[in-house]
Design a protein around this motif. Structure first.
Motif, PDB file in Angstrom:
ATOM      1  N   ALA A 210      -2.767  -2.721  11.451  1.00 26.51           N
ATOM      2  CA  ALA A 210      -4.077  -2.068  11.425  1.00 26.51           C
ATOM      3  C   ALA A 210      -4.110  -0.975  10.359  1.00 26.51           C
ATOM      4  O   ALA A 210      -5.112  -0.785   9.659  1.00 26.51           O
ATOM      5  CB  ALA A 210      -4.394  -1.486  12.802  1.00 26.51           C
ATOM      6  N   GLU A 211      -3.007  -0.224  10.228  1.00 26.45           N
ATOM      7  CA  GLU A 211      -2.939   0.826   9.209  1.00 26.45           C
ATOM      8  C   GLU A 211      -2.971   0.235   7.800  1.00 26.45           C
ATOM      9  O   GLU A 211      -3.617   0.776   6.901  1.00 26.45           O
ATOM     10  CB  GLU A 211      -1.671   1.660   9.416  1.00 26.45           C
ATOM     11  N   ALA A 217      -8.902  -1.342   2.864  1.00 26.55           N
ATOM     12  CA  ALA A 217     -10.338  -1.107   2.866  1.00 26.55           C
ATOM     13  C   ALA A 217     -10.685   0.147   2.079  1.00 26.55           C
ATOM     14  O   ALA A 217     -11.685   0.193   1.349  1.00 26.55           O
ATOM     15  CB  ALA A 217     -10.840  -0.992   4.315  1.00 26.55           C
ATOM     16  N   PHE A 218      -9.852   1.155   2.208  1.00 24.87           N
ATOM     17  CA  PHE A 218     -10.078   2.394   1.462  1.00 24.87           C
ATOM     18  C   PHE A 218      -9.948   2.147  -0.042  1.00 24.87           C
ATOM     19  O   PHE A 218     -10.762   2.625  -0.839  1.00 24.87           O
ATOM     20  CB  PHE A 218      -9.072   3.443   1.924  1.00 24.87           C
ATOM     21  N   ILE A 219      -8.978   1.335  -0.430  1.00 25.08           N
ATOM     22  CA  ILE A 219      -8.771   1.031  -1.843  1.00 25.08           C
ATOM     23  C   ILE A 219      -9.950   0.266  -2.420  1.00 25.08           C
ATOM     24  O   ILE A 219     -10.389   0.524  -3.553  1.00 25.08           O
ATOM     25  CB  ILE A 219      -7.467   0.231  -2.022  1.00 25.08           C
ATOM     26  N   ARG A 220     -10.483  -0.674  -1.629  1.00 27.75           N
ATOM     27  CA  ARG A 220     -11.591  -1.502  -2.131  1.00 27.75           C
ATOM     28  C   ARG A 220     -12.850  -0.692  -2.384  1.00 27.75           C
ATOM     29  O   ARG A 220     -13.719  -1.100  -3.169  1.00 27.75           O
ATOM     30  CB  ARG A 220     -11.881  -2.631  -1.137  1.00 27.75           C
ATOM     31  N   GLN A 221     -12.976   0.466  -1.784  1.00 27.28           N
ATOM     32  CA  GLN A 221     -14.156   1.301  -1.988  1.00 27.28           C
ATOM     33  C   GLN A 221     -14.125   2.074  -3.298  1.00 27.28           C
ATOM     34  O   GLN A 221     -15.125   2.618  -3.732  1.00 27.28           O
ATOM     35  CB  GLN A 221     -14.279   2.301  -0.831  1.00 27.28           C
ATOM     36  N   MET A 222     -12.947   2.142  -3.930  1.00 27.70           N
ATOM     37  CA  MET A 222     -12.814   2.939  -5.149  1.00 27.70           C
ATOM     38  C   MET A 222     -13.429   2.228  -6.335  1.00 27.70           C
ATOM     39  O   MET A 222     -13.400   1.009  -6.438  1.00 27.70           O
ATOM     40  CB  MET A 222     -11.333   3.236  -5.429  1.00 27.70           C
ATOM     41  N   GLY A 228      -5.925   0.657 -12.460  1.00 29.92           N
ATOM     42  CA  GLY A 228      -6.450  -0.668 -12.805  1.00 29.92           C
ATOM     43  C   GLY A 228      -7.326  -1.218 -11.681  1.00 29.92           C
ATOM     44  O   GLY A 228      -7.611  -0.545 -10.707  1.00 29.92           O
ATOM     45  N   THR A 229      -7.742  -2.453 -11.854  1.00 33.71           N
ATOM     46  CA  THR A 229      -8.632  -3.093 -10.892  1.00 33.71           C
ATOM     47  C   THR A 229      -7.866  -3.410  -9.624  1.00 33.71           C
ATOM     48  O   THR A 229      -6.816  -4.058  -9.666  1.00 33.71           O
ATOM     49  CB  THR A 229      -9.201  -4.385 -11.473  1.00 33.71           C
ATOM     50  N   PRO A 230      -8.374  -2.934  -8.500  1.00 37.71           N
ATOM     51  CA  PRO A 230      -7.647  -3.200  -7.260  1.00 37.71           C
ATOM     52  C   PRO A 230      -7.739  -4.666  -6.873  1.00 37.71           C
ATOM     53  O   PRO A 230      -8.640  -5.374  -7.276  1.00 37.71           O
ATOM     54  CB  PRO A 230      -8.383  -2.312  -6.251  1.00 37.71           C
ATOM     55  N   GLY A 231      -6.776  -5.097  -6.117  1.00 34.86           N
ATOM     56  CA  GLY A 231      -6.784  -6.476  -5.654  1.00 34.86           C
ATOM     57  C   GLY A 231      -7.822  -6.678  -4.585  1.00 34.86           C
ATOM     58  O   GLY A 231      -8.503  -5.758  -4.138  1.00 34.86           O
ATOM     59  N   PRO A 232      -7.995  -7.955  -4.140  1.00 36.09           N
ATOM     60  CA  PRO A 232      -8.988  -8.252  -3.109  1.00 36.09           C
ATOM     61  C   PRO A 232      -8.630  -7.611  -1.774  1.00 36.09           C
ATOM     62  O   PRO A 232      -7.475  -7.367  -1.500  1.00 36.09           O
ATOM     63  CB  PRO A 232      -8.957  -9.767  -3.052  1.00 36.09           C
TER      64      PRO A 232
END
Length: 232
Positions: A210-211, A217-222, A228-232
């Motif tokens: 869960a962590e 999810a936090f990374i995808r918001q950046m 560089g481009t974050p992964g999916p």
């Protein structure tokens, strides 16, 4: 530790050919620090003073004529020396004359095991350098401006300073003695702050699934992160 730095003046170079000791000077050190205690004496050699020797130390037959014989002060000298190590410059020379005079009085020789030779120390520390007392005084900044001629007590005082420098300098004298009250206090204080350490097992520290998901999810918001481009 108690040590004695000493020097002698003589009528010549060889006690076995009739030369005699005419002066001795001793300086007491305790833990490499001069205590102010000294022993100094002139002796009547019961023979003439060669001109070459007098030119070195300035002691004439006339000056020494009323001085005591070595035997008259031998016990006092040995009492001052005690069982301390004996330090001299080119020590075999001084030990040779000291033991020759003791033998002439029917007294036991001073053991060569007690001999500390500052020439040998200086040779190891400064190979190839000049090893005279004058040269070592110059090297270590010991003031010898008052040394016009050789004198047993004066030379012993100079050598004491040189010996301290040869063996580590004045810092040696600053160490605490084993029975020092100050050291006992330090040990007591150190012991009083020691506490028993209780073993604790390491706590789990791996992130849960869960962590991990919350982190992604936090990374995808950046937007345009610096790595560089974050992964999916």
């Amino acid at each position: 530790m108690r040590e004695i730095v000493f020097d002698t003046e003589t009528t010549g170079l060889d006690p076995h050919s009739g030369d005699r000791m005419v002066e001795i000077g001793c300086v007491e050190l305790v833990n490499r620090v001069e205590t102010g205690a000294t022993f100094h004496a002139y002796f009547n050699p019961q023979r003439d003073m060669p001109a070459q020797a007098e030119a070195v130390h300035g002691l004439s037959s006339a000056f020494l004529a009323d001085k005591p014989l070595f035997g008259a002060r031998a016990a006092e000298l040995l009492g001052f020396l005690g069982d301390a190590p004996l330090i001299a410059h080119n020590a075999s020379f001084d030990f040779g004359f000291l033991n020759a005079e003791l033998a002439a009085c029917g007294m036991a020789a001073v053991s060569l095991d007690r001999m500390v030779d500052t020439v040998a120390i200086a040779r190891r520390k400064h190979p190839g350098a000049k090893l005279s007392l004058d040269a070592l005084c110059s090297r270590y900044g010991v003031d010898r401006s008052h040394r016009v001629k050789h004198g047993a007590l004066l030379d012993a005082e100079l050598l004491a300073q040189v010996y301290v420098e040869l063996t580590g300098g004045r810092q040696i004298g600053l160490e605490l003695a084993a029975d020092s009250p100050r050291q006992d206090n330090v040990v007591s204080i150190a012991a009083s702050v020691l506490v028993e350490r209780v073993y604790r097992a390491p706590r789990p520290h791996a992130a849960s699934a869960a962590e991990h998901e919350r982190h992604q999810a936090f990374i995808r918001q950046m937007r345009s992160p610096i790595w560089g481009t974050p992964g999916p």
